[in-house]
Design a protein around this motif. Structure first.
Motif, PDB file in Angstrom:
ATOM      1  N   LEU A 260      81.833  49.369  52.734  1.00  0.00           N
ATOM      2  CA  LEU A 260      83.178  49.905  52.562  1.00  0.00           C
ATOM      3  C   LEU A 260      83.791  49.549  51.213  1.00  0.00           C
ATOM      4  O   LEU A 260      84.742  50.203  50.767  1.00  0.00           O
ATOM      5  CB  LEU A 260      84.089  49.381  53.677  1.00  0.00           C
ATOM      6  CG  LEU A 260      83.726  49.806  55.096  1.00  0.00           C
ATOM      7  CD1 LEU A 260      84.594  49.062  56.101  1.00  0.00           C
ATOM      8  CD2 LEU A 260      83.895  51.302  55.260  1.00  0.00           C
ATOM      9  N   GLY A 261      83.260  48.529  50.561  1.00  0.00           N
ATOM     10  CA  GLY A 261      83.836  48.100  49.291  1.00  0.00           C
ATOM     11  C   GLY A 261      83.656  49.102  48.169  1.00  0.00           C
ATOM     12  O   GLY A 261      84.469  49.137  47.233  1.00  0.00           O
ATOM     13  N   VAL A 262      82.624  49.937  48.241  1.00  0.00           N
ATOM     14  CA  VAL A 262      82.377  50.908  47.169  1.00  0.00           C
ATOM     15  C   VAL A 262      83.523  51.905  47.041  1.00  0.00           C
ATOM     16  O   VAL A 262      84.101  52.069  45.953  1.00  0.00           O
ATOM     17  CB  VAL A 262      81.027  51.622  47.404  1.00  0.00           C
ATOM     18  CG1 VAL A 262      80.806  52.691  46.338  1.00  0.00           C
ATOM     19  CG2 VAL A 262      79.887  50.616  47.396  1.00  0.00           C
ATOM     20  N   PRO A 263      83.924  52.613  48.108  1.00  0.00           N
ATOM     21  CA  PRO A 263      85.061  53.532  47.955  1.00  0.00           C
ATOM     22  C   PRO A 263      86.385  52.813  47.692  1.00  0.00           C
ATOM     23  O   PRO A 263      87.256  53.354  47.013  1.00  0.00           O
ATOM     24  CB  PRO A 263      85.090  54.274  49.293  1.00  0.00           C
ATOM     25  CG  PRO A 263      84.386  53.391  50.257  1.00  0.00           C
ATOM     26  CD  PRO A 263      83.347  52.691  49.455  1.00  0.00           C
ATOM     27  N   VAL A 264      86.531  51.600  48.227  1.00  0.00           N
ATOM     28  CA  VAL A 264      87.782  50.864  48.005  1.00  0.00           C
ATOM     29  C   VAL A 264      87.954  50.525  46.535  1.00  0.00           C
ATOM     30  O   VAL A 264      89.041  50.702  45.956  1.00  0.00           O
ATOM     31  CB  VAL A 264      87.806  49.581  48.870  1.00  0.00           C
ATOM     32  CG1 VAL A 264      88.931  48.659  48.421  1.00  0.00           C
ATOM     33  CG2 VAL A 264      87.978  49.935  50.334  1.00  0.00           C
ATOM     34  N   ARG A 265      86.891  50.052  45.877  1.00  0.00           N
ATOM     35  CA  ARG A 265      86.992  49.724  44.447  1.00  0.00           C
ATOM     36  C   ARG A 265      87.227  50.967  43.601  1.00  0.00           C
ATOM     37  O   ARG A 265      87.885  50.905  42.558  1.00  0.00           O
ATOM     38  CB  ARG A 265      85.718  49.014  43.987  1.00  0.00           C
ATOM     39  CG  ARG A 265      85.535  47.624  44.550  1.00  0.00           C
ATOM     40  CD  ARG A 265      84.501  46.842  43.765  1.00  0.00           C
ATOM     41  NE  ARG A 265      83.229  47.548  43.713  1.00  0.00           N
ATOM     42  CZ  ARG A 265      82.251  47.415  44.606  1.00  0.00           C
ATOM     43  NH1 ARG A 265      82.424  46.585  45.634  1.00  0.00           N
ATOM     44  NH2 ARG A 265      81.135  48.097  44.497  1.00  0.00           N
ATOM     45  N   SER A 271      93.625  46.056  42.557  1.00  0.00           N
ATOM     46  CA  SER A 271      93.825  45.337  43.809  1.00  0.00           C
ATOM     47  C   SER A 271      92.644  45.521  44.755  1.00  0.00           C
ATOM     48  O   SER A 271      92.310  44.624  45.529  1.00  0.00           O
ATOM     49  CB  SER A 271      95.112  45.815  44.489  1.00  0.00           C
ATOM     50  OG  SER A 271      95.073  47.216  44.694  1.00  0.00           O
ATOM     51  N   GLY A 272      91.993  46.677  44.683  1.00  0.00           N
ATOM     52  CA  GLY A 272      90.827  46.907  45.540  1.00  0.00           C
ATOM     53  C   GLY A 272      89.671  45.989  45.188  1.00  0.00           C
ATOM     54  O   GLY A 272      88.997  45.456  46.070  1.00  0.00           O
ATOM     55  N   TRP A 273      89.441  45.783  43.884  1.00  0.00           N
ATOM     56  CA  TRP A 273      88.369  44.879  43.474  1.00  0.00           C
ATOM     57  C   TRP A 273      88.661  43.455  43.926  1.00  0.00           C
ATOM     58  O   TRP A 273      87.786  42.761  44.444  1.00  0.00           O
ATOM     59  CB  TRP A 273      88.223  44.907  41.946  1.00  0.00           C
ATOM     60  CG  TRP A 273      87.170  43.960  41.449  1.00  0.00           C
ATOM     61  CD1 TRP A 273      85.838  44.214  41.294  1.00  0.00           C
ATOM     62  CD2 TRP A 273      87.371  42.596  41.069  1.00  0.00           C
ATOM     63  NE1 TRP A 273      85.184  43.095  40.839  1.00  0.00           N
ATOM     64  CE2 TRP A 273      86.102  42.082  40.692  1.00  0.00           C
ATOM     65  CE3 TRP A 273      88.487  41.767  41.009  1.00  0.00           C
ATOM     66  CZ2 TRP A 273      85.930  40.772  40.258  1.00  0.00           C
ATOM     67  CZ3 TRP A 273      88.318  40.453  40.579  1.00  0.00           C
ATOM     68  CH2 TRP A 273      87.057  39.966  40.201  1.00  0.00           C
ATOM     69  N   LEU A 274      89.918  43.004  43.748  1.00  0.00           N
ATOM     70  CA  LEU A 274      90.270  41.641  44.135  1.00  0.00           C
ATOM     71  C   LEU A 274      90.184  41.455  45.651  1.00  0.00           C
ATOM     72  O   LEU A 274      89.680  40.436  46.136  1.00  0.00           O
ATOM     73  CB  LEU A 274      91.687  41.323  43.651  1.00  0.00           C
ATOM     74  CG  LEU A 274      92.187  39.890  43.874  1.00  0.00           C
ATOM     75  CD1 LEU A 274      91.243  38.883  43.226  1.00  0.00           C
ATOM     76  CD2 LEU A 274      93.595  39.729  43.329  1.00  0.00           C
ATOM     77  N   ALA A 275      90.667  42.450  46.409  1.00  0.00           N
ATOM     78  CA  ALA A 275      90.596  42.361  47.864  1.00  0.00           C
ATOM     79  C   ALA A 275      89.152  42.323  48.340  1.00  0.00           C
ATOM     80  O   ALA A 275      88.781  41.526  49.216  1.00  0.00           O
ATOM     81  CB  ALA A 275      91.333  43.545  48.499  1.00  0.00           C
ATOM     82  N   ALA A 378      97.533  44.560  51.337  1.00  0.00           N
ATOM     83  CA  ALA A 378      97.475  45.834  52.047  1.00  0.00           C
ATOM     84  C   ALA A 378      96.047  46.357  52.115  1.00  0.00           C
ATOM     85  O   ALA A 378      95.591  46.848  53.157  1.00  0.00           O
ATOM     86  CB  ALA A 378      98.389  46.854  51.361  1.00  0.00           C
ATOM     87  N   VAL A 379      95.322  46.246  50.993  1.00  0.00           N
ATOM     88  CA  VAL A 379      93.924  46.697  50.979  1.00  0.00           C
ATOM     89  C   VAL A 379      93.087  45.816  51.907  1.00  0.00           C
ATOM     90  O   VAL A 379      92.248  46.320  52.682  1.00  0.00           O
ATOM     91  CB  VAL A 379      93.362  46.674  49.549  1.00  0.00           C
ATOM     92  CG1 VAL A 379      91.876  47.033  49.551  1.00  0.00           C
ATOM     93  CG2 VAL A 379      94.133  47.652  48.665  1.00  0.00           C
TER      94      VAL A 379
END
Length: 456
Positions: A260-265, A271-275, A378-379
């Motif tokens: 799931l981290g691929v689409p989030v980043r 913030s997506g990378w840090l989360a 939030a992420v």
């Protein structure tokens, strides 16, 4: 150590709120079903013969075995977090010559004091709930008018003893790590997370997974006329599989977060990378947050799908539609289990987020703004909700498929789509709102002061 334990509870009451709530629910639940058993045992024989249906004791047993297990699961979860929030204090006590035995005695004293403080309201609520439950059974014709909840103190004492035993056992396991290592190492361990999962935990997870599989097979092989037994086996299998998720969670969440981290980043580069980095680096912490979400979705989803499948099976076999009595009993069980799961979800998410005060303060000291931390949270909350929903849905799917195989001959159950989406949306909203609300409170105050120590 007892005065020290009570002093910590007075100084940091918020750290024990989740444990108090869990112990209260467990005492009330055991009192409820213990009172129903006592009512059936002490009722005159003529009154028991006058009732139709399986009887009060059988109904209480069918409800109680799952409800009590879930209540104790909530206690174990809450006890672990109550201790985790005290790791720093316990480590400091070790550095000033407190022995491991004294540290364990302090933890035991806190559990006993918390249980005693909620025992009376738990007894009152459980006894009142037993009277209300019995009144509904009499209205439905499942209990004779002569059956009454007695004023015996036995169910109350059994409830307190059983809850204390579970709470003390959970606290002993949680305190084992901090009390066995060297004082200096304990102080360092209070703010770090070990990446390796112990062999005992791995073996326990595999054993729970195997046990859940055996219960699923037992449920699937029940004949259609034993639908109630198939339902109880399937629901128990869901609980055991959720225990396996709790043990093996770090392994599962690492895989899911990596995917799931691929689409989030891509959607939120900052913030997506840090989360994503936080969640991958603290897989055990994420697992602790994911398990109650999976519990909420898995239990409520299993009960909802099984109820709908049973209704369709009854109509398809021309045995008549599901009776109002069956509907009421299933709705009551769904409500009870959903409440337990929601409480443990809120307790766990609050504890997991609140213990990150120093982490948030450090990020603020290196230049992060509050709104950036809010976006990161939030992420993280969204990812936590997605992982929890996926794991819970997998458990609910396996349990309901086994039940459907027994009741209809097909592994494809009848799924109420609208109600299922409501469960998913409710679990996601509860997760996101709880994490954000707790996170906003956790970042309040001077960052330099928060880095120096925890505040409640």
């Amino acid at each position: 150590m007892i005065p020290v334990a009570l002093g910590q509870m007075r100084r940091r009451p918020a750290a024990f709120a989740g444990l108090a709530c869990a112990l209260f629910l467990a005492i009330a639940t055991v009192t409820l079903f213990g009172s129903l058993f006592t009512a059936d045992v002490t009722a005159p024989a003529s009154a028991r013969r006058a009732a139709t249906g399986p009887g009060v004791a059988v109904i209480a047993g069918a409800f109680g075995e799952i409800a009590v297990l879930v209540a104790f699961f909530v206690v174990v979860n809450a006890a672990g977090f109550a201790l985790r929030r005290q790791h720093r204090e316990l480590a400091l006590l070790r550095t000033i010559a407190a022995t491991p035995r004294q540290a364990r005695r302090l933890v035991r004293g806190q559990v006993v004091a918390t249980a005693l403080s909620v025992a009376l309201p738990g007894w009152v609520v459980g006894w009142a709930a037993a009277r209300r439950f019995l009144a509904e059974l009499r209205r439905l014709g499942l209990a004779a008018p002569g059956v009454r909840v007695p004023g015996s103190p036995v169910p109350l004492l059994v409830a307190l003893a059983a809850t204390l035993a579970v709470g003390l056992a959970a606290s002993a396991v949680a305190a084992r790590r901090i009390s066995r290592i060297a004082p200096a190492a304990a102080l360092t361990a209070s703010s770090t997370e070990h990446g390796r999962t112990g062999v005992p935990r791995l073996l326990a997870g595999v054993g729970a997974l195997a046990g859940g599989g055996l219960l699923l097979r037992l449920a699937a092989t029940r004949p259609a006329e034993e639908m109630d037994k198939a339902g109880q086996a399937a629901l128990l299998a869901a609980v055991v599989l959720l225990v396996a998720v709790a043990f093996l969670g770090p392994f599962a969440v690492r895989v899911l977060v990596a995917v799931l981290g691929v689409p989030v980043r891509a959607l939120a580069p900052g913030s997506g990378w840090l989360a994503h980095a936080n969640l991958r680096g603290y897989a055990r912490r994420l697992s602790s947050a994911v398990v109650p979400v999976a519990l909420l979705v898995g239990l409520s989803g299993t009960m909802l799908i099984m109820t709908d499948t049973a209704g369709h099976a009854a109509r398809a076999t021309a045995t008549g539609v599901t009776s109002a009595t069956d509907v009421w009993l299933r709705q009551a069980e769904v409500t009870l289990l959903t409440c337990f799961a929601a409480v443990t979800t809120v307790n766990t998410l609050v504890a997991v987020t609140a213990e990150r005060r120093r982490e948030f303060a450090l990020l603020r000291l290196v230049g992060a703004h509050r709104w950036q931390l809010t976006r990161m949270l939030a992420v993280e909350a969204a990812l936590t909700a997605v992982v929890g929903v996926l794991l819970g849905a997998a458990v609910a799917g396996a349990a309901s498929a086994a039940f459907s195989t027994a009741s209809t001959g097909s592994p494809a159950p009848s799924v109420p789509v609208a109600a299922s989406w409501c469960i998913v949306a409710g679990a996601a909203a509860l997760t996101v709102l709880t994490v954000l609300a707790t996170g906003l409170l956790a970042v309040r105050g001077p960052a330099a002061e928060l880095v120096g120590g925890d505040r409640d």
